[in-house]
Enzyme design. Structure first.
Site, PDB file in Angstrom:
ATOM      1  CD  GLU A  45      -2.850  -1.157   2.354  1.00 38.19           C
ATOM      2  OE1 GLU A  45      -2.321  -1.426   3.334  1.00 38.19           O
ATOM      3  OE2 GLU A  45      -4.343  -0.835   2.214  1.00 38.19           O
ATOM      4  CD  GLU A  93      -3.472  -6.252   3.528  1.00 39.99           C
ATOM      5  OE1 GLU A  93      -3.694  -6.885   2.656  1.00 39.99           O
ATOM      6  OE2 GLU A  93      -3.116  -5.038   3.608  1.00 39.99           O
TER       7      GLU A  93
HETATM    8  C1  3H9 Z   1      -1.402  -5.268   6.928  1.00 44.05           C
HETATM    9  O1  3H9 Z   1      -0.446  -4.919   6.479  1.00 44.05           O
HETATM   10  C2  3H9 Z   1      -2.540  -4.354   7.072  1.00 44.05           C
HETATM   11  C3  3H9 Z   1      -2.510  -3.127   6.195  1.00 44.05           C
HETATM   12  O2  3H9 Z   1      -3.335  -3.234   5.139  1.00 44.05           O
HETATM   13  C4  3H9 Z   1      -3.488  -1.885   6.961  1.00 44.05           C
HETATM   14  C5  3H9 Z   1      -2.822  -1.373   7.984  1.00 44.05           C
HETATM   15  C6  3H9 Z   1      -3.815  -0.086   8.224  1.00 44.05           C
HETATM   16  N1  3H9 Z   1       4.549  -7.856  11.125  1.00 44.05           N
HETATM   17  O3  3H9 Z   1       7.705 -15.710   7.989  1.00 44.05           O
HETATM   18  P1  3H9 Z   1       8.732 -15.654   8.517  1.00 44.05           P
HETATM   19  C7  3H9 Z   1       8.072 -11.822  11.728  1.00 44.05           C
HETATM   20  S1  3H9 Z   1      -1.400  -6.748   7.565  1.00 44.05           S
HETATM   21  C8  3H9 Z   1       5.297  -8.180  12.411  1.00 44.05           C
HETATM   22  O4  3H9 Z   1       9.457 -16.603   9.426  1.00 44.05           O
HETATM   23  P2  3H9 Z   1       9.889 -15.774   5.890  1.00 44.05           P
HETATM   24  C9  3H9 Z   1       7.540 -13.301  11.744  1.00 44.05           C
HETATM   25  O5  3H9 Z   1       6.735 -13.320  12.893  1.00 44.05           O
HETATM   26  C10 3H9 Z   1       0.012  -7.778   7.182  1.00 44.05           C
HETATM   27  N2  3H9 Z   1       6.276  -9.382  12.117  1.00 44.05           N
HETATM   28  O6  3H9 Z   1      10.046 -15.511   7.372  1.00 44.05           O
HETATM   29  C11 3H9 Z   1       8.865 -13.723  11.983  1.00 44.05           C
HETATM   30  O7  3H9 Z   1       9.289 -13.344  13.436  1.00 44.05           O
HETATM   31  P3  3H9 Z   1      10.033 -14.321  14.267  1.00 44.05           P
HETATM   32  C12 3H9 Z   1       0.048  -7.914   5.830  1.00 44.05           C
HETATM   33  C13 3H9 Z   1       6.332 -10.112  10.952  1.00 44.05           C
HETATM   34  O8  3H9 Z   1      11.048 -15.381   5.034  1.00 44.05           O
HETATM   35  C14 3H9 Z   1       9.737 -12.962  11.170  1.00 44.05           C
HETATM   36  O9  3H9 Z   1       9.186 -11.755  10.857  1.00 44.05           O
HETATM   37  N3  3H9 Z   1       1.241  -8.715   5.759  1.00 44.05           N
HETATM   38  C15 3H9 Z   1       5.408  -9.696  10.182  1.00 44.05           C
HETATM   39  O10 3H9 Z   1       9.697 -17.203   5.504  1.00 44.05           O
HETATM   40  C16 3H9 Z   1      10.354 -13.671   9.725  1.00 44.05           C
HETATM   41  O11 3H9 Z   1       9.177 -14.124   9.135  1.00 44.05           O
HETATM   42  C17 3H9 Z   1       1.467  -9.933   5.734  1.00 44.05           C
HETATM   43  O12 3H9 Z   1       0.384 -10.808   6.189  1.00 44.05           O
HETATM   44  C18 3H9 Z   1       4.501  -8.564  10.129  1.00 44.05           C
HETATM   45  N4  3H9 Z   1       3.772  -8.251   8.840  1.00 44.05           N
HETATM   46  O13 3H9 Z   1       8.305 -15.208   5.064  1.00 44.05           O
HETATM   47  C19 3H9 Z   1       2.740 -10.537   5.456  1.00 44.05           C
HETATM   48  N5  3H9 Z   1       5.715 -10.411   9.023  1.00 44.05           N
HETATM   49  O14 3H9 Z   1      11.578 -14.545  13.720  1.00 44.05           O
HETATM   50  C20 3H9 Z   1       3.064 -11.762   6.631  1.00 44.05           C
HETATM   51  C21 3H9 Z   1       6.652 -11.452   9.482  1.00 44.05           C
HETATM   52  O15 3H9 Z   1      10.138 -13.731  15.516  1.00 44.05           O
HETATM   53  N6  3H9 Z   1       4.467 -12.155   6.495  1.00 44.05           N
HETATM   54  N7  3H9 Z   1       6.955 -11.134  10.571  1.00 44.05           N
HETATM   55  O16 3H9 Z   1       9.326 -15.689  14.290  1.00 44.05           O
HETATM   56  C22 3H9 Z   1       4.718 -13.292   5.683  1.00 44.05           C
HETATM   57  O17 3H9 Z   1       3.887 -13.558   4.960  1.00 44.05           O
HETATM   58  C23 3H9 Z   1       6.253 -13.744   5.935  1.00 44.05           C
HETATM   59  O18 3H9 Z   1       6.490 -13.433   7.017  1.00 44.05           O
HETATM   60  C24 3H9 Z   1       6.999 -13.330   4.772  1.00 44.05           C
HETATM   61  C25 3H9 Z   1       8.342 -13.583   5.044  1.00 44.05           C
HETATM   62  C26 3H9 Z   1       6.558 -13.878   3.161  1.00 44.05           C
HETATM   63  C27 3H9 Z   1       7.171 -11.896   4.699  1.00 44.05           C
END
Ligand code: 3H9
Length: 707
Positions: free
Chosen positions: A115, A135
Site C-alpha cells: 500500500e 490481509e
Molecule cells: C497489513 O499490512 C494491514 C494493512 O493493510 C493495513 C494497516 C492499516 N509484522 O514468516 P517468517 C515476523 S496486514 C510483524 O518466518 P519468511 C515473523 O513473525 C499484514 N512481524 O519469514 C517472524 O518473526 P520471528 C500484511 C512479522 O521469510 C519473522 O518476521 N502482511 C510480519 O518465511 C520472519 O518471518 C502479511 O500478512 C509482520 N507483518 O516469510 C505478511 N511478517 O522470527 C506476513 C513477518 O520472531 N508475513 N513477521 O518468528 C509473511 O507472509 C512472511 O513473514 C514473509 C517472510 C513472506 C514476509
C-alpha cells in the site's frame, strides 16, 4: 554511573534519508521484514519531509535494506491503540508529495508494504519480487488505500482476485497487469530505482498519483460484484472479511477516491474488531512459534541432509518421497516387491502429472522430480543416506525388523525416522544400537499436501537430531511441531477421542451425516466420517485389530466401522465407506446399507436410539478434544498450547479463523467446558471424560488454557 533509564538501548532510526545526485533516497532498514510499525511510519514521514525540503532532490526513491521490501503493517501492533502517524496518514502524505516518489521493490511487498508502494508515483520491481495484499489471510482487508488504489491500476476484477485470494503476483506479472511500471533483473533494488528515476527525470513530467486515475475502473460492470457476492455466499459463508473486501472494492468504482477511502477505513476497522482477525493472527504466529522448541537452544548443531531414503512405496511412502523431491533432495525409495515399487512410482508420476495439468508444474519439472526418486529393492542403497524415513505397515514387529536392518545398513550418524502414527517410538528405537539417532516423523495424508509434520522426540533422541529434523521440516515446506511419545502423539490422540465420541453419538441415535454437518458448520472442511472415508477405514481397522491382538485393555470391541471394513468398504478408495461415492466423485452420499449396519449394531448392543441435538454433538465432539488436549499439556507430550493449536490447524483442518483448538476453548469459555466435561463424565463416563486436572484448575482460577 548512568541512571537505569539511560542504559536502555535507544532504537536507531529505521528510516534514513540521503541524496544520490538528483535523487533523494529514503531507506527503510527494520529487520527481519521491514514491517511498517510505528518507528517506520514516523521515520517515513520524517524522511519524506527531509526529501521535500532538500532543494537538490528532484525525485525521491523509496527502497528497503535487507531481504525484502516492507512485508506489511506490523502485525504485533494489532489489537493495540494505533500511535500516529497511522499508515493511512503516511500513504496520504506520499500521495500528496509535490516531488515524484518511486518505490523500488525486492523480496515481498505485502499488505501495508504494497500500500505504501501504491501511494508512490511509480513502482519498479525486481523480477524475483512478490507483490500482494494478503490481509484476507489475517481476517482483514487492506486498510491503507489498497482496496482503492489497486483497482485503479489493475482493474476491479483483477484487484478482487488478488485481494480475495491474498496470493501475490511475481514481478513480471505485476508489469503485465499494470501494478508496476518497470521490472529489472540482476540489479540491486537501489540500482533499479535509480534507473527509473533517471528515466523519469529525463522525461521531466510529474506522473499523476494513482488516486487520481480512473481509466481502469471506469465502466466496471456492477455484475462483477453481484457474482463475487454469490460465489462467497456459497464458498466462504462463515468468513467475515472477504464479504467486506467486495464492499470496499465496489466503493472504489462507485465513489470518489476520498469517500471510497473513508468507506475502506470503516470496513477495515470492522474486520479489525472481529474475533476472526484475532484467531487468524494467532494462527499466523502459531505457525512460526512452533519452530522454536522449548529447551532446544537456537544454535544447536545440525547434520546436513543431502540424501534421503524412504521405506515403503505405498501411499504414505510415495507422498513422503515427493516431499523431499519437491525440495530438490534426492530420494531412494525402497520396497520389498518390484510390483509394489512399480505401483508406487506410477502413482507418484500420476500425482505430478495431475499437478502439471493444473499448470502448477512444467513437463520438465515433472521429469526433474521423478529423476530425483530412485526406486530400489535393496536396503544396501541406503548405505550413504543421511536420513531414512520408514513408512511401512503399521505393525511393531514389522517396524522393529526394519530398524534392525537399517541399523546394520546405514552409515554412522544417519538419522532413522519412523512415520508411525500410533506405535511407541522408544520401542522402535530400542531395536537399534543408536536410539539417539532415532525419532518419529509423522507425516499426514496426503503427505505431499498436508503441511503438518509431528516430530516425535524419543526418550533418547539427541538435541542435534531433533534440531536437524525441525530445520528439515521448514526446508521441505512443512510446519514441524515437536511432540513426545504416547499413543497417537498429539494430533491422533485428540482425533481418537473425537472419533470415539462421534461413534458413541451414532450408536446413541445420531446419524453420521448429522455429526459431519455439525463439524462442517463449525468450520472443519470435512466431517469426522467423511475424513474417515478419505483416510481409509481399513487403516483404523488394522490398528484396532493390532491392539486387540496385543491384548490392549484400552482396545475397543469391534464396531460398525469394522463391519464396513470387513465388507470391503474402505472409504473413498473403494467408492464406498461410511458413505457411498459415484465413480470419480468425492461427494459423500448417505447409504441405506450403512444405516442398516448401524441399526444392527445398536440392536446387538441393546441400544434404543434417541434424538440427539446438534448442540450435544457439537459439545461432545469438541469438548472431549479440549479435555484431551489439556491432559496432553499436563503430561508434557506437547510443550505449549500453541503446539496443539498448530497441529490441529495444519494437520486436521481446524478452522484457522478460530485460531486453534485451545485458543478457541478460551473464547468458548473454560468454565462452560469444564462444567460440561464433569457432567458428561458423570452421565456417560469413560476415560475420555475423566476431567483434566489442568482444565479444572484453569477454569476454577479464571485463567486461560491457550494464550
Ligand atoms: C497489513 O499490512 C494491514 C494493512 O493493510 C493495513 C494497516 C492499516 N509484522 O514468516 P517468517 C515476523 S496486514 C510483524 O518466518 P519468511 C515473523 O513473525 C499484514 N512481524 O519469514 C517472524 O518473526 P520471528 C500484511 C512479522 O521469510 C519473522 O518476521 N502482511 C510480519 O518465511 C520472519 O518471518 C502479511 O500478512 C509482520 N507483518 O516469510 C505478511 N511478517 O522470527 C506476513 C513477518 O520472531 N508475513 N513477521 O518468528 C509473511 O507472509 C512472511 O513473514 C514473509 C517472510 C513472506 C514476509
Amino acid at each position: 554511573m548512568p541512571s537505569p533509564a539511560q542504559t536502555e538501548a535507544i532504537p536507531s532510526n529505521p528510516v534514513q534519508y540521503a541524496r544520490q545526485g538528483r535523487v533523494g533516497v529514503i531507506t527503510v532498514d527494520y529487520p527481519p521484514v521491514n514491517a511498517v510499525g510505528h518507528g517506520v511510519r514516523s521515520g517515513l514521514v520524517a524522511a519524506l519531509e527531509a526529501g521535500l525540503a532538500d532543494a537538490e532532490a528532484e525525485a525521491l526513491l523509496l527502497v528497503c535494506a535487507g531481504r525484502t521490501f516492507m512485508a506489511g503493517a506490523d502485525i504485533r501492533e494489532f489489537g493495540k491503540p494505533s500511535a500516529p502517524p497511522t499508515l493511512p496518514e503516511v500513504v496520504a502524505r506520499l500521495d500528496a508529495s509535490t516531488k515524484p516518489v518511486i518505490a523500488a521493490i525486492h523480496g515481498t511487498a505485502l499488505g501495508g508494504g504494497l500500500e505504501v508502494a501504491l501511494a508512490c508515483h511509480l513502482r519498479v520491481a525486481l523480477k524475483s519480487a512478490k507483490l500482494g495484499l494478503p490481509e484476507v489471510k489475517l481476517g482483514l482487508l487492506p486498510g491503507a488505500g489498497g482496496t482503492q488504489r489497486l483497482p485503479r491500476l489493475v482493474g476491479a476484477a483483477k484487484a478482487l482476485d488478488m485481494i480475495l485470494s491474498g496470493d501475490p503476483v511475481g514481478g513480471e506479472e505485476a508489469l503485465t497487469i499494470g501494478l508496476v511500471d518497470a521490472v529489472e533483473d540482476d540489479v540491486s533494488p537501489l540500482e533499479a530505482g535509480l534507473r527509473t528515476a533517471d528515466r523519469l527525470l529525463a522525461d521531466g513530467r510529474m506522473p499523476e498519483p494513482v488516486s487520481a486515475r480512473t481509466d481502469r475502473i471506469a465502466g466496471t460492470d456492477p455484475a462483477l460484484f453481484t457474482a463475487k457476492r454469490a460465489e462467497l455466499a456459497k464458498r466462504q459463508p462463515q468468513l467475515f472479511s472477504p464479504h467486506r473486501i467486495v464492499d470496499a472494492v465496489e466503493a472504489a468504482v462507485t465513489l470518489p477516491f476520498a469517500e471510497g477511502t473513508a468507506r475502506e477505513r470503516e470496513l477495515f476497522l470492522a474486520c479489525m474488531d472481529s474475533p476472526q482477525r484475532a484467531g487468524l493472527i494467532h494462527a499466523f504466529f502459531a505457525e512460526r512459534e512452533v519452530a522454536k522448541v522449548p529447551g532446544l537452544p537456537a544454535g544447536t548443531p545440525t547434520r546436513e541432509i543431502r540424501k534421503v531414503g524412504v521405506i515403503g512405496a505405498g501411499t504414505m511412502g510415495g507422498g513422503i518421497a515427493m516431499c523431499f523431491a519437491n525440495a530438490g533432495i534426492p530420494v531412494v525409495l525402497v520396497d520389498s516387491a518390484q510390483e509394489a515399487l512399480d505401483r508406487g512410482t506410477a502413482a507418484i508420476r500420476r500425482n505430478y502429472e495431475a499437478t502439471a495439468r493444473k499448470g502448477r508444474l512444467t513437463a520438465a519439472q515433472v521429469e526433474e522430480r521423478m529423476a530425483l526418486i530412485r526406486p530400489t529393492l535393496s536396503y544396501g542403497d541406503l548405505a550413504d543416506a543421511d536420513l531414512v524415513v520408514e513408512a511401512a505397515f503399521e505393525s511393531m514387529e514389522v517396524k522393529r525388523t526394519i530398524f534392525r536392518t537399517l541399523d546394520d545398513t546405514c552409515k554412522p550418524g544417519a538419522i532413522l525416522a519412523t512415520n508411525t502414527s500410533t506405535l511407541d517410538v522408544d520401542a522402535i528405537a530400542a531395536a537399534t544400537g543408536r536410539p539417539q539417532d532415532v525419532l518419529g516423523m509423522h507425516f499426514f495424508s496426503p503427505a505431499n499436501v498436508m503441511r503438518l509434520l509431528e516430530v516425535v522426540r524419543g526418550a533418547r533422541t539427541s538435541d542435534t537430531v531433533l534440531a536437524t529434523v525441525m530445520g528439515l521440516a521448514r526446508r521441505i515446506g512443512k510446519v514441524g511441531v515437536a511432540v513426545g511419545v504416547c499413543y497417537g502423539f498429539v494430533g491422533n490422540r485428540i482425533l481418537h477421542q473425537r472419533g470415539r465420541e462421534s461413534m458413541a453419538l451414532v450408536e446413541e441415535g445420531a446419524s453420521p451425516e448429522q455429526v459431519d454437518r455439525v463439524l462442517t458448520e463449525f468450520g472443519f472442511p470435512l466431517g469426522h466420517f467423511s475424513m474417515t472415508d478419505l483416510a481409509g477405514i481399513d487403516v483404523g481397522w488394522r490398528i484396532r485389530e493390532e491392539r486387540r491382538k496385543a491384548g490392549d485393555p484400552e482396545a475397543q470391541a469391534p464396531n460398525w466401522l469394522d463391519v464396513l471394513a470387513e465388507r470391503g468398504r474402505y472409504g473413498q478408495k473403494t467408492s464406498a465407506g461410511v458413505y457411498r461415492y459415484e465413480p470419480g466423485s468425492r461427494t459423500p452420499i448417505p447409504d441405506p446399507e450403512v444405516a442398516a449396519v448401524i441399526e444392527e449394531d445398536r440392536r446387538n448392543r441393546g441400544i434404543a436410539p434417541r434424538a440427539v441435538s446438534d448442540e450435544e454433538v457439537r459439545e461432545r465432539c469438541l469438548y472431549v478434544m479440549v479435555n484431551e488436549a489439556a491432559k496432553i499439556l499436563e503430561e508434557g507430550i506437547a510443550a505449549r498450547p500453541v503446539d496443539i493449536d498448530a497441529i490441529w490447524l495444519h494437520g486436521y483442518g481446524f478452522p484457522s479463523w478460530r485460531g486453534g483448538l485451545l485458543f478457541w476453548a478460551d473464547r468458548e469459555g473454560l468454565g462452560k467446558i469444564a462444567a460440561s466435561v464433569q457432567r458428561y463424565h458423570r452421565d456417560i463416563g469413560g476415560p475420555q471424560w475423566r476431567p483434566s486436572a489442568l482444565l479444572l484448575q484453569r477454569a476454577a482460577d479464571g485463567q486461560p488454557i491457550g494464550c
